[in-house]
Structure formats: C-alpha cells, structure tokens
Motif scaffolding. Structure first.
Motif, PDB file in Angstrom:
ATOM      1  N   THR A 163       0.907  -1.205   0.049  1.00  0.00           N
ATOM      2  CA  THR A 163       0.097  -0.026   0.078  1.00  0.00           C
ATOM      3  C   THR A 163       0.819   1.068  -0.023  1.00  0.00           C
ATOM      4  O   THR A 163       0.508   2.379  -0.344  1.00  0.00           O
ATOM      5  CB  THR A 163      -0.720   0.059   1.194  1.00  0.00           C
ATOM      6  OG1 THR A 163       0.006  -0.152   2.329  1.00  0.00           O
ATOM      7  CG2 THR A 163      -1.874  -1.091   1.157  1.00  0.00           C
ATOM      8  N   THR A 164       2.221   1.069   0.406  1.00  0.00           N
ATOM      9  CA  THR A 164       3.067   2.208   0.322  1.00  0.00           C
ATOM     10  C   THR A 164       3.548   2.468  -1.134  1.00  0.00           C
ATOM     11  O   THR A 164       3.626   3.637  -1.454  1.00  0.00           O
ATOM     12  CB  THR A 164       4.158   2.134   1.513  1.00  0.00           C
ATOM     13  OG1 THR A 164       4.744   0.570   1.114  1.00  0.00           O
ATOM     14  CG2 THR A 164       3.822   2.383   2.791  1.00  0.00           C
ATOM     15  N   MET A 166       2.337   1.540  -3.964  1.00  0.00           N
ATOM     16  CA  MET A 166       1.213   1.733  -4.864  1.00  0.00           C
ATOM     17  C   MET A 166       0.953   3.190  -5.354  1.00  0.00           C
ATOM     18  O   MET A 166       0.797   3.567  -6.302  1.00  0.00           O
ATOM     19  CB  MET A 166      -0.141   1.055  -4.728  1.00  0.00           C
ATOM     20  CG  MET A 166      -0.726   1.820  -3.399  1.00  0.00           C
ATOM     21  SD  MET A 166      -1.993   0.812  -2.652  1.00  0.00           S
ATOM     22  CE  MET A 166      -3.507   1.757  -3.440  1.00  0.00           C
ATOM     23  N   LEU A 167       1.596   4.079  -4.176  1.00  0.00           N
ATOM     24  CA  LEU A 167       1.674   5.323  -4.517  1.00  0.00           C
ATOM     25  C   LEU A 167       2.436   5.936  -5.317  1.00  0.00           C
ATOM     26  O   LEU A 167       2.341   7.240  -5.838  1.00  0.00           O
ATOM     27  CB  LEU A 167       1.470   6.116  -3.081  1.00  0.00           C
ATOM     28  CG  LEU A 167       0.617   5.760  -1.904  1.00  0.00           C
ATOM     29  CD1 LEU A 167       0.806   6.447  -0.657  1.00  0.00           C
ATOM     30  CD2 LEU A 167      -0.802   6.229  -2.615  1.00  0.00           C
ATOM     31  N   GLU A 170       1.373   6.637  -9.331  1.00  0.00           N
ATOM     32  CA  GLU A 170       0.792   7.857 -10.468  1.00  0.00           C
ATOM     33  C   GLU A 170       2.147   8.345 -11.212  1.00  0.00           C
ATOM     34  O   GLU A 170       1.877   8.724 -12.423  1.00  0.00           O
ATOM     35  CB  GLU A 170       0.019   8.536  -9.372  1.00  0.00           C
ATOM     36  CG  GLU A 170      -0.470   9.982  -9.961  1.00  0.00           C
ATOM     37  CD  GLU A 170      -1.240  10.711  -8.992  1.00  0.00           C
ATOM     38  OE1 GLU A 170      -1.232  10.481  -7.899  1.00  0.00           O
ATOM     39  OE2 GLU A 170      -2.110  11.597  -9.567  1.00  0.00           O
ATOM     40  N   PRO A 191      -3.472  -4.694  -3.535  1.00  0.00           N
ATOM     41  CA  PRO A 191      -4.225  -3.267  -2.851  1.00  0.00           C
ATOM     42  C   PRO A 191      -4.830  -2.483  -3.770  1.00  0.00           C
ATOM     43  O   PRO A 191      -5.395  -1.608  -3.373  1.00  0.00           O
ATOM     44  CB  PRO A 191      -2.916  -2.532  -2.072  1.00  0.00           C
ATOM     45  CG  PRO A 191      -1.893  -3.016  -2.834  1.00  0.00           C
ATOM     46  CD  PRO A 191      -1.903  -4.201  -3.567  1.00  0.00           C
ATOM     47  N   PHE A 196      -8.851   3.105  -8.302  1.00  0.00           N
ATOM     48  CA  PHE A 196      -7.332   3.826  -8.104  1.00  0.00           C
ATOM     49  C   PHE A 196      -6.633   3.960  -9.447  1.00  0.00           C
ATOM     50  O   PHE A 196      -6.194   5.051  -9.617  1.00  0.00           O
ATOM     51  CB  PHE A 196      -6.594   2.816  -7.216  1.00  0.00           C
ATOM     52  CG  PHE A 196      -5.132   3.236  -7.087  1.00  0.00           C
ATOM     53  CD1 PHE A 196      -4.732   4.387  -6.291  1.00  0.00           C
ATOM     54  CD2 PHE A 196      -4.101   2.467  -7.802  1.00  0.00           C
ATOM     55  CE1 PHE A 196      -3.401   4.750  -6.200  1.00  0.00           C
ATOM     56  CE2 PHE A 196      -2.645   3.007  -7.727  1.00  0.00           C
ATOM     57  CZ  PHE A 196      -2.559   4.001  -6.810  1.00  0.00           C
ATOM     58  N   LYS A 199      -8.184   6.990 -10.823  1.00  0.00           N
ATOM     59  CA  LYS A 199      -7.478   8.149  -9.995  1.00  0.00           C
ATOM     60  C   LYS A 199      -6.011   8.665 -10.687  1.00  0.00           C
ATOM     61  O   LYS A 199      -5.606   9.653 -10.796  1.00  0.00           O
ATOM     62  CB  LYS A 199      -7.268   7.916  -8.660  1.00  0.00           C
ATOM     63  CG  LYS A 199      -7.714   9.159  -7.758  1.00  0.00           C
ATOM     64  CD  LYS A 199      -7.576   8.618  -6.277  1.00  0.00           C
ATOM     65  CE  LYS A 199      -8.986   8.349  -5.787  1.00  0.00           C
ATOM     66  NZ  LYS A 199      -9.360   8.251  -4.497  1.00  0.00           N
TER      67      LYS A 199
ATOM     68  N   PRO B 242      -7.933  -1.800   2.374  1.00  0.00           N
ATOM     69  CA  PRO B 242      -7.078  -0.642   2.103  1.00  0.00           C
ATOM     70  C   PRO B 242      -7.620   0.302   1.037  1.00  0.00           C
ATOM     71  O   PRO B 242      -8.097  -0.429  -0.178  1.00  0.00           O
ATOM     72  CB  PRO B 242      -5.722  -0.839   1.640  1.00  0.00           C
ATOM     73  CG  PRO B 242      -5.768  -2.500   1.171  1.00  0.00           C
ATOM     74  CD  PRO B 242      -6.904  -2.941   1.896  1.00  0.00           C
ATOM     75  N   VAL B 244      -7.244   4.217  -0.959  1.00  0.00           N
ATOM     76  CA  VAL B 244      -6.309   5.383  -1.121  1.00  0.00           C
ATOM     77  C   VAL B 244      -7.074   6.638  -1.267  1.00  0.00           C
ATOM     78  O   VAL B 244      -8.108   7.061  -2.158  1.00  0.00           O
ATOM     79  CB  VAL B 244      -5.109   5.421  -2.425  1.00  0.00           C
ATOM     80  CG1 VAL B 244      -4.762   6.761  -2.567  1.00  0.00           C
ATOM     81  CG2 VAL B 244      -4.301   4.172  -2.448  1.00  0.00           C
ATOM     82  N   ASP B 245      -6.767   7.500  -0.159  1.00  0.00           N
ATOM     83  CA  ASP B 245      -7.359   9.048  -0.030  1.00  0.00           C
ATOM     84  C   ASP B 245      -6.420   9.996  -0.360  1.00  0.00           C
ATOM     85  O   ASP B 245      -5.454  10.254   0.695  1.00  0.00           O
ATOM     86  CB  ASP B 245      -8.181   8.861   1.067  1.00  0.00           C
ATOM     87  CG  ASP B 245      -9.180  10.147   1.218  1.00  0.00           C
ATOM     88  OD1 ASP B 245      -9.231  10.694   0.330  1.00  0.00           O
ATOM     89  OD2 ASP B 245      -9.417  10.315   2.344  1.00  0.00           O
ATOM     90  N   ARG B 247      -3.520  10.591  -1.784  1.00  0.00           N
ATOM     91  CA  ARG B 247      -2.120   9.814  -1.894  1.00  0.00           C
ATOM     92  C   ARG B 247      -1.720   9.151  -0.372  1.00  0.00           C
ATOM     93  O   ARG B 247      -0.787   8.967  -0.101  1.00  0.00           O
ATOM     94  CB  ARG B 247      -1.044  10.961  -2.327  1.00  0.00           C
ATOM     95  CG  ARG B 247      -0.957  11.506  -3.698  1.00  0.00           C
ATOM     96  CD  ARG B 247      -0.268  12.304  -4.009  1.00  0.00           C
ATOM     97  NE  ARG B 247       1.162  11.427  -3.963  1.00  0.00           N
ATOM     98  CZ  ARG B 247       1.603  10.612  -4.707  1.00  0.00           C
ATOM     99  NH1 ARG B 247       0.929  10.205  -5.779  1.00  0.00           N
ATOM    100  NH2 ARG B 247       2.790  10.215  -4.707  1.00  0.00           N
ATOM    101  N   ILE B 248      -2.716   8.956   0.545  1.00  0.00           N
ATOM    102  CA  ILE B 248      -2.307   8.233   1.477  1.00  0.00           C
ATOM    103  C   ILE B 248      -3.357   7.018   1.651  1.00  0.00           C
ATOM    104  O   ILE B 248      -4.329   6.887   1.409  1.00  0.00           O
ATOM    105  CB  ILE B 248      -2.652   9.021   2.825  1.00  0.00           C
ATOM    106  CG1 ILE B 248      -1.841  10.471   2.815  1.00  0.00           C
ATOM    107  CG2 ILE B 248      -2.499   8.427   4.340  1.00  0.00           C
ATOM    108  CD1 ILE B 248      -2.234  11.455   3.910  1.00  0.00           C
ATOM    109  N   THR B 249      -2.682   5.806   2.279  1.00  0.00           N
ATOM    110  CA  THR B 249      -3.380   4.489   2.314  1.00  0.00           C
ATOM    111  C   THR B 249      -4.187   4.678   3.578  1.00  0.00           C
ATOM    112  O   THR B 249      -3.767   5.105   4.522  1.00  0.00           O
ATOM    113  CB  THR B 249      -2.576   3.491   2.232  1.00  0.00           C
ATOM    114  OG1 THR B 249      -1.551   3.640   1.049  1.00  0.00           O
ATOM    115  CG2 THR B 249      -3.188   2.162   2.239  1.00  0.00           C
TER     116      THR B 249
END
Lengths: 221, 296
Positions: A163-164, A166-167, A170, A191, A196, A199, B242, B244-245, B247-249
């Motif tokens: 989950t870290t 995946m950011l 973008e 995740p 997503f 987004k 989980p 994503v909102d 850019r924060i999970t």
C-alpha cells in the motif's frame, strides 16, 4: 486425444516432462517438453503448437483461476510446463518463422521488491502468445520508458503489492504516458482497484492475469 | 505472569496487539524497502510501537520480523544479519514490557514457492526457518507466530522445525483466507478445514486467521473454525480493506466498528484477538474495553 490436445492438457495440469512428479495421476507419462519435441518432429509448426497447444492449456487453467477453481500452485506448474515447451519453440520465434501476438513490458513498481504476482502475470501472458519483456522488481519510470522504446512497444503493465509503493504508480504512469505517445499502462496488485486506476490515469486495473490477458487480446497491436 | 501455555488454559480471552508495518509507516518510518532493517537502523521505532500497544492494553506483542527469514532478507543482501535482526526485534519489545506481556515472534511466508510448484527445496526452507527461529529464541520469545500462511505445506515445515528446535516455545499458526464461491481458501487453494487439520496434526497449539479479510469476513471464519476445531483460536482481522485517499493509504474500519466485531468474536469463543493491517493502538484500546465489559 491427438498429440496437440495432450500437450494442451499437460500445460493445463502442469506436467512439465516425463520425470516431473506432478500431477500424481500423470506419473511416468510424457510431459509438455517431450510432446513439443514430438510435434515438431511430425512437422507441426511452432505457431500451431503455441496457439493450439500451449495457449489452450494456459487459457483453461487461467479461466479456472479467475473462477476460483484453480489456485496459485496450479498456475505456477502450468507456467513451468509452458516454459519447458517454449525452450523447443524459441529458435522458431528467433528466426521469425513463428510470431508473437505482440510485446508488453512488465515490472514491479519502484520501491517494491515483490514479484510473485508480476511473475504469474508474465507467465500467463507468455502462454497467451505475448512476447513479455520482464524488467523485474523495483523498476523506475526511466527503465520502463527505455524498454518500451528499445522494443518499439506501447504496452506496459505495472505491479504493486504494498500500500506504500502503490502510491509511486501515479508518477510512473504519468512519466511513461508523457514520454511514449499512444502508450497504454495497466496496473495490477493486491491493494489496487478500478477507482485507483482511474485516479492515477492508468488504462485499467485487472484483478487476475486471465482477465488481463483476455482484455489484451481485444487490442489491435 | 504465568507461562503463556498456562495462560492459554484459563477461560479469559487474550488481547494481542495490532498492525506492525502499517503502524510503523503511520509513525513516519519508511518501510517500503525491508521493514525489518529498521530493527538495526532505528530500534527506537520498535520501542514506540511496543509502548503504544502495551498501554492500549495488549497482553501479546508481536516482533517486527515478518520478513525476517534469511531467504527473504537475502533479497536485500541482509541475510548475514538474520540473527541480529530477529534477536534485536525481541529484545526491543522486552525492554519496554519486561514480563508484563508475552512476546510472539512473527514469521511470515518466505516469499518463494516450494517444489514442485516453485524451485525451493524443503530442506533449504527448513534451514532458513531454523536460523530465524533460533535467533527469536535467543531474544526470548514466548511463542512463534507463523502468520499470513498462504501455502499450508510451508507452515507445516515451519511447525516441524519449531517442534524440533524449540519445543518449549508456544506454536501459534494463522492463515490468510479469502472467500470464494466454495468457501474460504488460502491463495494456494487450501480449504479452511484442511488447513486447520494439517496445523493440528503438526502440533500447532493455537490456530486461526489473520489478514486477508476485514472484521465481517473474519467473524464468519471464526464461526467456522470454532465448529471444527477444539484448539484455542486466534483471529486478527485487518481494519477493513485498504483504500487510497489523497495519496495516503487508509483503512476505513474505524476503531469503534472494529470493537463491535470483537464482541462477536468473544461470543464465538475466540481465545486471542488482535489486529492486522491498518489497525492501530486505538483499535486495540477499544477492543480492550469490549473485552473488559464482556468479562463482567
């Protein structure tokens, strides 16, 4: 059952070669490796072996996986069987006598070293006739862009498990699409979701390799 | 404090801690590459986590060693530090809690697949387990927590090593189950019933589930487990799934909702209740009040 149907079954069930211990009910029978050699000896073309044998087997196990009737081990051994067959077909693809469906560059996103999911996607896509360029894990946008350019390819698939990490997707999606006009970037991983994907402006999220493979086969590449 | 084996025999439930990785991340630690490296580079972070969960009321605290097997550490060229990484993880928690809480040594999947599906031979895997477990024992763990099991065969081998190498250490095993139309299965296709039976046969002392599902799915899993198994059970749900909102999970199952589920888990008769991904000390504090109320 003719030879090519037997080959499809060996891929579906994960019977790699005669010595491979799995599945137990196919003990001591020829596997994908021997059957591919036999088929080539009888004059079957590499293209036909790929399409009527390997792709049929991988498609069946992939569909079962998507329906919850097969699990990761079944996919892993099916891919092993397919790879054992591909060893014999490789020279025909290298000489241009046989052709892939197209090329796709895959990799796990920067910062993420998990590659089990990405490897399984790669195996299923190979089984569906794609030339898969696998960049491994912890792959930067630059590496994706270089590989896409080098292979004259427009399709990329990014994986993330964490989950870290995946950011990080973008910016990588944005950089690839900015650098390669007309490129399509797909994402997958535990995740992630359609929301997503929307987004971050990716071209689609796929929950399992079979669904992804089916979608790719609809593209004109 | 009585020994953990004795504590498992009495009728009171045990509250365990919540997430390690996601909580470390919330505290500002970079865990995107090898979270276990933190044990050497910043053991204070481990103190902070232990303090937070201990003061929230957790009676069991887990170590930051989920990926602490040499097979997994090798991916980061850290396998030569296996001993130190695992030992320090236990000692850091012990420094905070002394003997007022039990410490379980987390052992996650090694990340490779066993033969014939993958290329990992069982002996190499057992050796990897042995190294991690002996370091955890050296640090002073009360139990091994073989968790997020996806391949039952891997957990079976780990249980065998645990029995041989450290029979005095309690063996807790929990799998990650996902629901499909035919019931709950691990990602390797082991059904819930088959999984529990294999764990029982190999000498597990506590069995259950963690990760995979949020509280709602876990209550169904808990009921099914209770109907087929007489061993003490452990359940550690995620705080939902989980999302994503900005850019924060985030995990959207709030501590209050989580605590609501805890009451149902207690009614089912779950012995150890804790949290997995996304849960925080606040989730555990709320769970503690529910447990206290349930006891009166």
């Amino acid at each position: 059952m003719d030879l090519i149907q037997r080959l499809a079954l060996c891929v579906e069930r994960g019977k790699v070669d005669r010595n491979f211990p799995y599945p137990p009910d196919m003990k001591d029978s020829d596997g994908a490796s021997e059957l591919t050699t036999l088929l080539l000896e009888t004059g079957e073309s590499a293209n036909s072996i790929l399409k009527r044998g390997l792709m049929v087997g991988m498609d069946t196990v992939g569909a079962k996986f998507a329906n919850g009737q097969a699990f990761i081990p079944e996919l892993l051994v099916a891919a092993k069987a397919m790879n054992a067959a591909m060893v014999h077909l490789k020279p025909y693809f290298e000489s241009g006598e046989a052709k892939h469906r197209g090329s796709i560059v895959i990799g796990t996103i920067q910062g993420d070293l998990h590659d089990i999911g990405k490897n399984i996607v790669g195996m299923v896509l190979k089984g569906a006739g794609w030339n898969v360029i696998d960049l491994g894990s912890n792959v930067s946008a630059d590496k994706f862009i270089t590989a896409l350019r080098d292979n004259n390819c427009k399709l990329a698939a990014l994986s993330a498990l964490l989950t870290t990490t995946m950011l990080n997707m973008e910016s990588v999606v944005g950089e690839i699409k900015g650098a390669i006009t007309g490129s399509m970037v797909f994402i997958g991983g535990a995740p992630l979701s359609n929301e997503f994907s929307d987004k971050i402006d990716a071209d689609g999220y796929f929950p399992d390799p079979h669904t992804f493979s089916k979608y790719l086969s609809t593209l004109n590449t | 404090m009585v020994e953990l084996r004795k504590r498992l025999e009495d009728s009171r439930p045990i509250l365990a801690d919540g997430a390690m990785g996601t909580f470390l991340s919330q505290l500002g630690n970079d865990i995107s590459i090898c979270p276990e490296n933190l044990n050497l580079s910043n053991p204070r972070a481990l103190h902070e986590v232990a303090k937070a969960y201990h003061s929230a009321g957790a009676e069991i605290l887990q170590t930051n060693t989920f990926g602490g097997s040499p097979i997994r550490l090798r991916e980061y060229d850290l396998d030569s530090k296996t001993k130190e990484i695992n030992r320090v993880a236990v000692e850091s928690v012990r420094n905070i809690v002394g003997t007022s809480a039990y410490i379980t040594g987390s052992i996650g999947p090694c990340g490779q697949h066993l033969l014939p599906f993958g290329d990992l031979d069982p002996e190499s895997f057992k050796e990897s387990c042995r190294l991690q477990m002996s370091a955890l024992v050296e640090g002073g763990v009360d139990a091994f927590s073989i968790e997020t099991v996806m391949d039952v065969e891997e957990a079976v081998l780990a249980l065998q090593v645990a029995r041989e190498a450290a029979p005095h250490v309690v063996r807790i095993v929990s799998a990650a189950f996902l629901k499909n139309p035919n019931g709950f299965f691990t990602s390797f296709g082991n059904s819930l019933r088959e999984t529990v039976q294999r764990f029982y046969d190999e000498g597990a002392e506590v069995v259950g589930a963690n990760c995979g599902e949020g509280m709602t799915g876990m209550i169904d899993i808990a009921r099914e487990l209770r109907s087929i198994c007489t061993l003490p059970l452990i359940i550690r749900p995620n705080a939902g799934l989980p999302e994503v909102d900005n850019r924060i999970t985030v995990w959207n199952e709030a501590p209050g909702e989580f605590a609501g589920g805890v009451k149902e888990l207690l009614d089912v008769g779950i012995k150890i209740i804790g949290g997995c991904c996304g849960t925080t000390p606040e989730h555990i504090r709320k769970a503690k009040s529910v447990i206290d109320e349930h006891q009166h």
